[in-house]
Design a protein around this motif. Sequence first.
Motif, PDB file in Angstrom:
ATOM      1  N   THR A  26      47.790  40.318 -18.996  1.00 31.96           N
ATOM      2  CA  THR A  26      47.467  39.279 -19.982  1.00 31.96           C
ATOM      3  C   THR A  26      47.484  37.879 -19.370  1.00 31.96           C
ATOM      4  OG1 THR A  26      49.790  39.217 -20.689  1.00 31.96           O
ATOM      5  CG2 THR A  26      48.289  40.609 -21.967  1.00 31.96           C
ATOM      6  N   GLU A  27      48.224  37.696 -18.283  1.00 26.80           N
ATOM      7  CA  GLU A  27      48.262  36.386 -17.620  1.00 26.80           C
ATOM      8  C   GLU A  27      46.980  36.087 -16.851  1.00 26.80           C
ATOM      9  OE1 GLU A  27      52.185  35.032 -15.723  1.00 26.80           O
ATOM     10  OE2 GLU A  27      52.382  37.228 -15.789  1.00 26.80           O
ATOM     11  N   ILE A  28      46.259  37.126 -16.448  1.00 29.29           N
ATOM     12  CA  ILE A  28      45.096  36.896 -15.587  1.00 29.29           C
ATOM     13  C   ILE A  28      43.772  37.348 -16.178  1.00 29.29           C
ATOM     14  CG2 ILE A  28      46.465  36.942 -13.473  1.00 29.29           C
ATOM     15  CD1 ILE A  28      45.470  39.842 -13.041  1.00 29.29           C
ATOM     16  N   ILE A  29      43.792  38.055 -17.287  1.00 32.45           N
ATOM     17  CA  ILE A  29      42.574  38.660 -17.825  1.00 32.45           C
ATOM     18  C   ILE A  29      41.459  37.641 -18.058  1.00 32.45           C
ATOM     19  CG2 ILE A  29      43.321  38.579 -20.249  1.00 32.45           C
ATOM     20  CD1 ILE A  29      41.316  41.405 -18.592  1.00 32.45           C
ATOM     21  N   HIS A  30      41.814  36.443 -18.489  1.00 37.70           N
ATOM     22  CA  HIS A  30      40.789  35.437 -18.791  1.00 37.70           C
ATOM     23  C   HIS A  30      40.288  34.718 -17.537  1.00 37.70           C
ATOM     24  CE1 HIS A  30      41.380  36.193 -22.990  1.00 37.70           C
ATOM     25  NE2 HIS A  30      42.684  35.997 -22.847  1.00 37.70           N
ATOM     26  N   ASP A  31      40.924  34.980 -16.398  1.00 35.93           N
ATOM     27  CA  ASP A  31      40.543  34.342 -15.135  1.00 35.93           C
ATOM     28  C   ASP A  31      39.649  35.228 -14.275  1.00 35.93           C
ATOM     29  OD1 ASP A  31      42.291  32.282 -15.847  1.00 35.93           O
ATOM     30  OD2 ASP A  31      43.954  33.121 -14.703  1.00 35.93           O
ATOM     31  N   LEU A  32      39.446  36.463 -14.684  1.00 40.73           N
ATOM     32  CA  LEU A  32      38.829  37.429 -13.785  1.00 40.73           C
ATOM     33  C   LEU A  32      37.405  37.078 -13.372  1.00 40.73           C
ATOM     34  CD1 LEU A  32      40.204  40.865 -15.013  1.00 40.73           C
ATOM     35  CD2 LEU A  32      41.099  39.313 -13.275  1.00 40.73           C
ATOM     36  N   THR A  33      36.616  36.552 -14.276  1.00 43.04           N
ATOM     37  CA  THR A  33      35.245  36.190 -13.916  1.00 43.04           C
ATOM     38  C   THR A  33      35.248  35.142 -12.812  1.00 43.04           C
ATOM     39  OG1 THR A  33      34.314  36.794 -16.054  1.00 43.04           O
ATOM     40  CG2 THR A  33      33.089  35.169 -14.764  1.00 43.04           C
ATOM     41  N   GLU A  34      36.084  34.141 -12.947  1.00 37.76           N
ATOM     42  CA  GLU A  34      36.196  33.098 -11.929  1.00 37.76           C
ATOM     43  C   GLU A  34      36.743  33.662 -10.614  1.00 37.76           C
ATOM     44  OE1 GLU A  34      38.118  28.616 -11.453  1.00 37.76           O
ATOM     45  OE2 GLU A  34      38.525  29.772 -13.265  1.00 37.76           O
ATOM     46  N   VAL A  35      37.717  34.549 -10.720  1.00 40.17           N
ATOM     47  CA  VAL A  35      38.303  35.175  -9.529  1.00 40.17           C
ATOM     48  C   VAL A  35      37.243  36.014  -8.805  1.00 40.17           C
ATOM     49  CG1 VAL A  35      39.970  36.906  -8.728  1.00 40.17           C
ATOM     50  CG2 VAL A  35      40.680  35.161 -10.376  1.00 40.17           C
ATOM     51  N   ILE A  36      36.471  36.790  -9.538  1.00 37.80           N
ATOM     52  CA  ILE A  36      35.431  37.628  -8.924  1.00 37.80           C
ATOM     53  C   ILE A  36      34.383  36.753  -8.233  1.00 37.80           C
ATOM     54  CG2 ILE A  36      33.605  39.326  -9.355  1.00 37.80           C
ATOM     55  CD1 ILE A  36      35.374  40.291 -11.769  1.00 37.80           C
ATOM     56  N   ILE A  69      41.124  45.223 -14.924  1.00 35.37           N
ATOM     57  CA  ILE A  69      39.967  45.597 -15.752  1.00 35.37           C
ATOM     58  C   ILE A  69      40.136  47.007 -16.292  1.00 35.37           C
ATOM     59  CG2 ILE A  69      37.490  46.117 -15.655  1.00 35.37           C
ATOM     60  CD1 ILE A  69      37.240  43.670 -13.753  1.00 35.37           C
ATOM     61  N   ARG A  70      40.589  47.921 -15.443  1.00 37.87           N
ATOM     62  CA  ARG A  70      40.801  49.302 -15.902  1.00 37.87           C
ATOM     63  C   ARG A  70      41.871  49.369 -16.985  1.00 37.87           C
ATOM     64  NH1 ARG A  70      40.394  50.872 -10.180  1.00 37.87           N
ATOM     65  NH2 ARG A  70      38.497  52.098  -9.933  1.00 37.87           N
ATOM     66  N   GLU A  71      42.996  48.717 -16.730  1.00 40.75           N
ATOM     67  CA  GLU A  71      44.120  48.796 -17.667  1.00 40.75           C
ATOM     68  C   GLU A  71      43.823  48.131 -19.007  1.00 40.75           C
ATOM     69  OE1 GLU A  71      46.895  50.647 -17.311  1.00 40.75           O
ATOM     70  OE2 GLU A  71      45.872  51.323 -15.495  1.00 40.75           O
ATOM     71  N   THR A  72      43.005  47.106 -18.994  1.00 43.64           N
ATOM     72  CA  THR A  72      42.697  46.387 -20.239  1.00 43.64           C
ATOM     73  C   THR A  72      41.405  46.871 -20.887  1.00 43.64           C
ATOM     74  OG1 THR A  72      41.590  44.616 -19.010  1.00 43.64           O
ATOM     75  CG2 THR A  72      43.940  44.305 -19.522  1.00 43.64           C
ATOM     76  N   GLY A  73      40.687  47.747 -20.202  1.00 43.68           N
ATOM     77  CA  GLY A  73      39.441  48.275 -20.761  1.00 43.68           C
ATOM     78  C   GLY A  73      38.395  47.195 -20.993  1.00 43.68           C
ATOM     79  N   THR A  74      38.301  46.242 -20.069  1.00 42.93           N
ATOM     80  CA  THR A  74      37.408  45.097 -20.268  1.00 42.93           C
ATOM     81  C   THR A  74      36.222  45.082 -19.304  1.00 42.93           C
ATOM     82  OG1 THR A  74      38.845  43.756 -18.859  1.00 42.93           O
ATOM     83  CG2 THR A  74      39.226  43.632 -21.240  1.00 42.93           C
ATOM     84  N   SER A 122      40.657  53.990 -16.844  1.00 46.67           N
ATOM     85  CA  SER A 122      41.848  54.832 -16.968  1.00 46.67           C
ATOM     86  C   SER A 122      41.850  55.662 -18.251  1.00 46.67           C
ATOM     87  CB  SER A 122      43.106  53.974 -16.898  1.00 46.67           C
ATOM     88  OG  SER A 122      43.090  52.991 -17.901  1.00 46.67           O
ATOM     89  N   ASP A 123      41.311  55.133 -19.331  1.00 47.68           N
ATOM     90  CA  ASP A 123      41.377  55.876 -20.595  1.00 47.68           C
ATOM     91  C   ASP A 123      40.026  56.366 -21.100  1.00 47.68           C
ATOM     92  OD1 ASP A 123      40.439  53.359 -21.157  1.00 47.68           O
ATOM     93  OD2 ASP A 123      41.529  53.158 -23.041  1.00 47.68           O
ATOM     94  N   ASN A 124      38.931  55.849 -20.550  1.00 44.76           N
ATOM     95  CA  ASN A 124      37.607  56.327 -20.953  1.00 44.76           C
ATOM     96  C   ASN A 124      36.643  56.171 -19.786  1.00 44.76           C
ATOM     97  OD1 ASN A 124      37.285  53.601 -20.867  1.00 44.76           O
ATOM     98  ND2 ASN A 124      36.481  53.384 -22.921  1.00 44.76           N
ATOM     99  N   GLN A 125      35.459  56.662 -19.959  1.00 40.00           N
ATOM    100  CA  GLN A 125      34.485  56.651 -18.882  1.00 40.00           C
ATOM    101  C   GLN A 125      33.421  55.591 -19.172  1.00 40.00           C
ATOM    102  OE1 GLN A 125      35.549  58.377 -16.418  1.00 40.00           O
ATOM    103  NE2 GLN A 125      37.129  59.256 -17.693  1.00 40.00           N
ATOM    104  N   ASN A 126      33.315  54.627 -18.294  1.00 45.35           N
ATOM    105  CA  ASN A 126      32.401  53.524 -18.503  1.00 45.35           C
ATOM    106  C   ASN A 126      30.942  53.931 -18.395  1.00 45.35           C
ATOM    107  OD1 ASN A 126      34.530  51.741 -18.886  1.00 45.35           O
ATOM    108  ND2 ASN A 126      34.680  51.291 -16.709  1.00 45.35           N
ATOM    109  N   TYR A 127      30.668  55.062 -17.741  1.00 44.39           N
ATOM    110  CA  TYR A 127      29.276  55.483 -17.613  1.00 44.39           C
ATOM    111  C   TYR A 127      28.659  55.834 -18.965  1.00 44.39           C
ATOM    112  CZ  TYR A 127      31.734  59.962 -17.279  1.00 44.39           C
ATOM    113  OH  TYR A 127      32.577  61.021 -17.495  1.00 44.39           O
ATOM    114  N   SER A 128      29.466  55.960 -19.993  1.00 41.61           N
ATOM    115  CA  SER A 128      28.914  56.219 -21.330  1.00 41.61           C
ATOM    116  C   SER A 128      28.553  54.922 -22.066  1.00 41.61           C
ATOM    117  CB  SER A 128      29.901  57.034 -22.167  1.00 41.61           C
ATOM    118  OG  SER A 128      31.072  56.269 -22.409  1.00 41.61           O
ATOM    119  N   LYS A 129      28.913  53.774 -21.484  1.00 44.77           N
ATOM    120  CA  LYS A 129      28.649  52.477 -22.119  1.00 44.77           C
ATOM    121  C   LYS A 129      27.284  51.955 -21.691  1.00 44.77           C
ATOM    122  CE  LYS A 129      33.547  51.446 -22.369  1.00 44.77           C
ATOM    123  NZ  LYS A 129      34.641  50.629 -21.890  1.00 44.77           N
ATOM    124  N   LYS A 130      26.358  51.917 -22.636  1.00 45.18           N
ATOM    125  CA  LYS A 130      24.978  51.576 -22.323  1.00 45.18           C
ATOM    126  C   LYS A 130      24.845  50.195 -21.679  1.00 45.18           C
ATOM    127  CE  LYS A 130      20.350  51.402 -24.241  1.00 45.18           C
ATOM    128  NZ  LYS A 130      19.503  51.498 -25.431  1.00 45.18           N
TER     129      LYS A 130
END
Length: 193
Positions: A26-36, A69-74, A122-130
């Motif tokens: 939660t401390e870094i989730i909003h920074d990820l785009t900038e970090v990437i 990203i995996r843990e937050t499902g984002t 971790s909890d679902n498969q992203n390949y199903s997300k169009k």
Amino acid sequence: MHDLFKQVLNERDLSRAGDLFSLSDTEIIHDLTEVIKKITEISSHPDYSQNDNDQSVVEICVTRVTSCIRETGTVEAHCRPLVALLEACLHHNLRPSTNHQNEDPPHAKIASDVISCIFLASDNQNYSKKGVMEAVLPVAVRLLHAGHAELARNMARYLSLAAIHHARLLKPHVQQIVDSIVAGNLAEMQKSG
């Protein structure tokens, strides 16, 4: 961007990179785009392939970003910058060194982690997300011809999973996929012959 990420990325501070795992998602989730984007910038620098410190910093940061990203499902929220990072990797040599068969080039390591993050969660498969598949497939199929056998094998597996849910999205890429299969089979026949 979180101060720790700033220090690690801006100063290439390997001594603090491991501390990134002490931060909560939660401390870094909003920074990820900038970090990437910063990771993409660093890994695109001309001397990156020869700079062990920068490679280590990027590897740790990529691992922290992808785990968050995996843990937050984002993945949907961060898919575009991840795809941009993957595309940047395609501009570099992804073939394993002939001197060190087991040693992947640094950009191949990044590509492998990013592809895994985009396609699997971790909890679902992203390949199903169009939306995720629409963003990644045009870039991902290019990995089939990047000269890295393990990346191509993994990509083929992921594409087959994506085809189960979104076969129509693969339609524009069928020729690239078939060419890869033919090239792979030809290479295997030449090895055995």
